[in-house]
Write a protein that holds these residues in place. Structure first.
Motif, PDB file in Angstrom:
ATOM      1  N   ARG A 146      18.934  89.909  25.734  1.00 33.75           N
ATOM      2  CA  ARG A 146      19.482  89.068  26.820  1.00 33.75           C
ATOM      3  C   ARG A 146      18.485  87.973  27.177  1.00 33.75           C
ATOM      4  O   ARG A 146      18.889  86.843  27.478  1.00 33.75           O
ATOM      5  N   LEU A 147      17.197  88.283  27.126  1.00 35.23           N
ATOM      6  CA  LEU A 147      16.187  87.268  27.389  1.00 35.23           C
ATOM      7  C   LEU A 147      16.223  86.191  26.307  1.00 35.23           C
ATOM      8  O   LEU A 147      16.138  84.994  26.610  1.00 35.23           O
ATOM      9  N   TYR A 148      16.359  86.609  25.067  1.00 31.29           N
ATOM     10  CA  TYR A 148      16.419  85.622  23.983  1.00 31.29           C
ATOM     11  C   TYR A 148      17.626  84.697  24.148  1.00 31.29           C
ATOM     12  O   TYR A 148      17.502  83.472  23.997  1.00 31.29           O
ATOM     13  N   ARG A 149      18.780  85.250  24.436  1.00 30.61           N
ATOM     14  CA  ARG A 149      19.969  84.410  24.609  1.00 30.61           C
ATOM     15  C   ARG A 149      19.781  83.427  25.757  1.00 30.61           C
ATOM     16  O   ARG A 149      20.214  82.277  25.688  1.00 30.61           O
ATOM     17  N   ALA A 150      19.110  83.882  26.814  1.00 29.08           N
ATOM     18  CA  ALA A 150      18.874  82.989  27.951  1.00 29.08           C
ATOM     19  C   ALA A 150      18.010  81.794  27.539  1.00 29.08           C
ATOM     20  O   ALA A 150      18.219  80.670  28.015  1.00 29.08           O
ATOM     21  N   ILE A 159      13.221  84.105  32.149  1.00 28.69           N
ATOM     22  CA  ILE A 159      12.876  85.291  32.931  1.00 28.69           C
ATOM     23  C   ILE A 159      13.319  85.112  34.376  1.00 28.69           C
ATOM     24  O   ILE A 159      13.936  86.001  34.976  1.00 28.69           O
ATOM     25  N   GLU A 160      13.028  83.954  34.938  1.00 27.39           N
ATOM     26  CA  GLU A 160      13.408  83.705  36.328  1.00 27.39           C
ATOM     27  C   GLU A 160      14.919  83.775  36.504  1.00 27.39           C
ATOM     28  O   GLU A 160      15.419  84.349  37.483  1.00 27.39           O
ATOM     29  N   ARG A 161      15.661  83.194  35.576  1.00 30.06           N
ATOM     30  CA  ARG A 161      17.125  83.221  35.673  1.00 30.06           C
ATOM     31  C   ARG A 161      17.638  84.653  35.645  1.00 30.06           C
ATOM     32  O   ARG A 161      18.512  85.034  36.444  1.00 30.06           O
ATOM     33  N   LEU A 162      17.112  85.489  34.740  1.00 30.42           N
ATOM     34  CA  LEU A 162      17.581  86.868  34.639  1.00 30.42           C
ATOM     35  C   LEU A 162      17.172  87.698  35.857  1.00 30.42           C
ATOM     36  O   LEU A 162      17.916  88.591  36.286  1.00 30.42           O
ATOM     37  N   LEU A 163      16.001  87.417  36.417  1.00 28.29           N
ATOM     38  CA  LEU A 163      15.606  88.113  37.636  1.00 28.29           C
ATOM     39  C   LEU A 163      16.571  87.796  38.772  1.00 28.29           C
ATOM     40  O   LEU A 163      16.941  88.689  39.556  1.00 28.29           O
ATOM     41  N   ARG A 164      16.989  86.555  38.867  1.00 32.71           N
ATOM     42  CA  ARG A 164      17.978  86.194  39.898  1.00 32.71           C
ATOM     43  C   ARG A 164      19.315  86.874  39.623  1.00 32.71           C
ATOM     44  O   ARG A 164      19.954  87.390  40.541  1.00 32.71           O
ATOM     45  N   GLU A 165      19.744  86.861  38.351  1.00 32.75           N
ATOM     46  CA  GLU A 165      21.034  87.465  38.011  1.00 32.75           C
ATOM     47  C   GLU A 165      21.054  88.959  38.322  1.00 32.75           C
ATOM     48  O   GLU A 165      22.082  89.503  38.739  1.00 32.75           O
ATOM     49  N   HIS A 166      19.940  89.631  38.116  1.00 29.92           N
ATOM     50  CA  HIS A 166      19.863  91.073  38.366  1.00 29.92           C
ATOM     51  C   HIS A 166      19.336  91.401  39.753  1.00 29.92           C
ATOM     52  O   HIS A 166      19.084  92.566  40.060  1.00 29.92           O
ATOM     53  N   ASP A 167      19.129  90.373  40.590  1.00 29.98           N
ATOM     54  CA  ASP A 167      18.649  90.554  41.959  1.00 29.98           C
ATOM     55  C   ASP A 167      17.333  91.324  41.991  1.00 29.98           C
ATOM     56  O   ASP A 167      17.139  92.242  42.789  1.00 29.98           O
ATOM     57  N   VAL A 211      13.231  96.316  40.373  1.00 29.74           N
ATOM     58  CA  VAL A 211      12.185  95.922  39.433  1.00 29.74           C
ATOM     59  C   VAL A 211      12.796  95.849  38.038  1.00 29.74           C
ATOM     60  O   VAL A 211      13.293  96.854  37.522  1.00 29.74           O
ATOM     61  N   GLY A 212      12.773  94.661  37.440  1.00 32.73           N
ATOM     62  CA  GLY A 212      13.317  94.479  36.104  1.00 32.73           C
ATOM     63  C   GLY A 212      12.271  94.784  35.036  1.00 32.73           C
ATOM     64  O   GLY A 212      11.153  94.268  35.105  1.00 32.73           O
ATOM     65  N   ILE A 213      12.612  95.632  34.080  1.00 31.72           N
ATOM     66  CA  ILE A 213      11.727  95.945  32.958  1.00 31.72           C
ATOM     67  C   ILE A 213      12.347  95.356  31.699  1.00 31.72           C
ATOM     68  O   ILE A 213      13.456  95.746  31.301  1.00 31.72           O
ATOM     69  N   PHE A 214      11.658  94.412  31.086  1.00 31.66           N
ATOM     70  CA  PHE A 214      12.139  93.800  29.858  1.00 31.66           C
ATOM     71  C   PHE A 214      11.703  94.667  28.679  1.00 31.66           C
ATOM     72  O   PHE A 214      10.527  94.688  28.314  1.00 31.66           O
ATOM     73  N   LEU A 246      11.344 107.860  42.953  1.00 32.74           N
ATOM     74  CA  LEU A 246      10.911 106.616  43.579  1.00 32.74           C
ATOM     75  C   LEU A 246      12.022 106.032  44.435  1.00 32.74           C
ATOM     76  O   LEU A 246      11.799 105.628  45.587  1.00 32.74           O
ATOM     77  N   ALA A 247      13.235 105.977  43.889  1.00 28.36           N
ATOM     78  CA  ALA A 247      14.357 105.409  44.636  1.00 28.36           C
ATOM     79  C   ALA A 247      14.696 106.265  45.853  1.00 28.36           C
ATOM     80  O   ALA A 247      14.969 105.739  46.940  1.00 28.36           O
ATOM     81  N   ARG A 248      14.669 107.582  45.693  1.00 24.56           N
ATOM     82  CA  ARG A 248      15.000 108.477  46.810  1.00 24.56           C
ATOM     83  C   ARG A 248      13.967 108.381  47.930  1.00 24.56           C
ATOM     84  O   ARG A 248      14.313 108.253  49.104  1.00 24.56           O
ATOM     85  N   ALA A 249      12.707 108.474  47.542  1.00 26.12           N
ATOM     86  CA  ALA A 249      11.653 108.590  48.546  1.00 26.12           C
ATOM     87  C   ALA A 249      11.269 107.245  49.162  1.00 26.12           C
ATOM     88  O   ALA A 249      11.016 107.162  50.360  1.00 26.12           O
ATOM     89  N   LEU A 250      11.217 106.203  48.327  1.00 27.72           N
ATOM     90  CA  LEU A 250      10.649 104.937  48.792  1.00 27.72           C
ATOM     91  C   LEU A 250      11.619 103.766  48.745  1.00 27.72           C
ATOM     92  O   LEU A 250      11.479 102.823  49.511  1.00 27.72           O
ATOM     93  N   GLY A 251      12.558 103.778  47.808  1.00 31.23           N
ATOM     94  CA  GLY A 251      13.561 102.716  47.780  1.00 31.23           C
ATOM     95  C   GLY A 251      13.637 101.882  46.526  1.00 31.23           C
ATOM     96  O   GLY A 251      14.734 101.559  46.065  1.00 31.23           O
ATOM     97  N   PRO A 252      12.499 101.449  45.911  1.00 29.35           N
ATOM     98  CA  PRO A 252      12.605 100.561  44.751  1.00 29.35           C
ATOM     99  C   PRO A 252      13.411 101.170  43.605  1.00 29.35           C
ATOM    100  O   PRO A 252      13.286 102.356  43.303  1.00 29.35           O
ATOM    101  N   GLU A 253      14.215 100.323  42.980  1.00 28.61           N
ATOM    102  CA  GLU A 253      15.088 100.725  41.879  1.00 28.61           C
ATOM    103  C   GLU A 253      14.638 100.017  40.606  1.00 28.61           C
ATOM    104  O   GLU A 253      14.266  98.844  40.642  1.00 28.61           O
ATOM    105  N   ILE A 254      14.680 100.712  39.482  1.00 30.47           N
ATOM    106  CA  ILE A 254      14.266 100.156  38.198  1.00 30.47           C
ATOM    107  C   ILE A 254      15.504  99.698  37.421  1.00 30.47           C
ATOM    108  O   ILE A 254      16.477 100.444  37.302  1.00 30.47           O
ATOM    109  N   VAL A 255      15.440  98.490  36.904  1.00 33.54           N
ATOM    110  CA  VAL A 255      16.539  97.910  36.130  1.00 33.54           C
ATOM    111  C   VAL A 255      15.989  97.524  34.763  1.00 33.54           C
ATOM    112  O   VAL A 255      15.006  96.778  34.670  1.00 33.54           O
TER     113      VAL A 255
END
Length: 465
Positions: A209-213, A254-262, A174-177, A194-203
């Motif tokens: 970086r969004l502005y440069r994109a 936003i879409e490009r950065l979400l892809r870059e950060h998986d 999950v990407g947090i801008f 959250l990551a240990r118990a359920l799996g989702p990771e926060i990025v």
């Protein structure tokens, strides 16, 4: 992202003991497994392993399923099979598991002989196998049905979709801008828990970086998105070219950065965007279209809600981020909306989705283009992910219907009125007692049972109000 059918492995279990007693039994029961798979072909893509008759067979089959990136494993007893031969497999299983307690023939008849008894004796193998799963601490679903029926296909479909959601969720990023909204307590949680118990990771993704994109995009990419919007939406003539270009650049970036950060989900907070100083407006319409493409989303940096919107996509399709705005006691309903973000895939099919020019004081920026629609009337389900502290999480769920209700001309954001099946008073009493959060996912249709299977497999408390 949820257009494909779930992909599941079918592990049929038996033992060599019966080969001498009934020559050809292994081939016969392998054919039965293939018949079961064929019966499920319209609800799941089923990969059938060769009959498992010992520990080596079981471990090889599970490795093959995991290496093939399947969503889950359906276990079928082809005959009785001693569980100690498969205990290690279930002790180390990484994929969601369902035990299908079925047999080739649904009816015991006077014509049965010892061979028929052997072909259909899976029930006590299921008991031995289920006991091994319980001892291993493995969450698993159980389906006891006649395998030739629509009821069996429907129940496997529910489990397979839940397995798809669980497997995808465990790998979610999950990407947090920027950062999460200050003071919003029901979105706070321990990221490592959250990551240990359920799996989702926060990025965390820096607004810079969004502005440069946005600056790196070509004008042709922006023009292509605007042309697509012209075909898909009713465009407000008051929107200037500059406003639309700014919005398009934000969405594509936003879409490009979400892809870059998986990342399969994300959240933006209006203060993080507004205080940065480089953005002219908030990315409202971007959230709506990215949700329509299968990304999870939540406002104000709420990673928990963004993750459950993503799970809603995987589980039932077209997850819609929303919140409860106000109660309407005469209609026994709740006005559902948010600041401007909503999945337009849940819009009414008898009204156009409008891309509007919309004043918004929040963020202290220029007017953000916003997609405006009313939610499609009919059955619907709300789900809220609650962090209870440590590795305890709860899902609060309410089924009901979206009403064919009044228009609210001054409300320039996606909205609809949700009537809980239990009534506003009972629903809200239960929601608040359970700690249900103010951000949630809505799915069209009654899918509480689907959420329950999801929770059982992933280890979340299920609480329906």
């Amino acid at each position: 992202m949820t257009d494909r059918l779930p992909r599941i492995g079918l592990m049929g279990i038996m033992q060599e003991l019966y080969d001498d007693m009934i020559p050809g039994i292994t081939d016969r029961q392998a054919g039965y497994a293939r018949d079961v798979a064929a019966h499920l072909a319209d609800v799941a893509e089923v990969v059938v392993a060769p009959p498992v008759r010992g520990r080596a067979n079981a471990e090889r089959a599970m490795r093959d399923f995991e290496n093939a990136d399947l969503d889950g494993v359906l276990v079928v007893m082809l005959t009785y099979g001693p569980s100690l031969r498969i205990t290690r497999v279930f002790n180390e299983a990484r994929l969601p598991v369902c035990l299908a307690n079925i047999q080739p023939d649904p009816t015991v008849t006077p014509e049965w002989d010892m061979a028929d008894m052997t072909y259909n004796q899976g029930i006590h193998g299921a008991q031995d196998t289920a006991n091994a799963m319980v001892r291993a601490g493995l969450p698993f679903d159980v389906i006891t049905e006649e395998w030739q029926t629509e009821a069996f296909r429907s129940r496997v479909s529910r489990w397979a979709r839940a397995a798809r959601a669980v497997t995808a969720w465990r790998q979610l990023r999950v990407g947090i801008f920027g950062y999460a909204m200050n003071g919003m307590g029901d979105a706070r949680f321990d990221e490592t828990a959250l990551a240990r118990a359920l799996g989702p990771e926060i990025v965390t993704i820096a607004p810079g970086r969004l502005y440069r994109a946005t600056q790196e995009l070509s004008s042709s990419e922006v023009a292509e998105l605007m042309a697509w919007e012209d075909q898909r939406f009713s465009i407000d003539p008051r929107l200037s070219k500059e406003e639309r270009e700014d919005h398009a650049r934000l969405q594509l970036s936003i879409e490009r950065l979400l892809r870059e950060h998986d990342c399969g989900a994300y959240s933006t907070h209006f203060d993080a965007i507004g205080e940065d100083g480089r953005f002219p407006r908030l990315p409202m319409a971007a959230a709506s279209t990215l949700m329509s493409q299968g990304y999870g989303f939540a406002g104000e940096g709420d990673a928990l809600a963004a993750s459950i919107v993503y799970a809603g996509h995987q589980l039932a399709g077209d997850g819609h981020f929303t919140e409860m705005y106000a109660m309407d006691f005469p209609s026994d309903s709740i006005l559902m909306s948010h600041m401007g973000e909503g999945n337009w895939k849940v819009a009414r099919d008898d009204e156009p989705v409008r891309l509007i020019k919309r004043p918004l004081g929040i963020g202290n920026l220029d007017d953000p283009p916003t997609l405006l629609f009313r939610i499609q009337p009919g059955p619907a389900t709300l789900a809220s992910l609650v962090a209870l502290g440590g590795e305890r999480f709860r899902l609060v769920v309410s089924e009901g219907e979206v009403l064919d209700s009044q228009e609210l001309p001054a409300l320039e954001m996606p909205y609809g009125q949700f009537r809980p099946a239990s009534g506003v008073r009972t629903c809200m009493d239960g929601w608040l007692r359970a700690g249900g959060t103010h951000h949630m996912v809505m799915n069209l249709g009654h899918v509480a049972a689907d959420w329950q299977v999801f929770c059982e497999m992933v280890g979340i408390e299920f609480y329906q109000v």
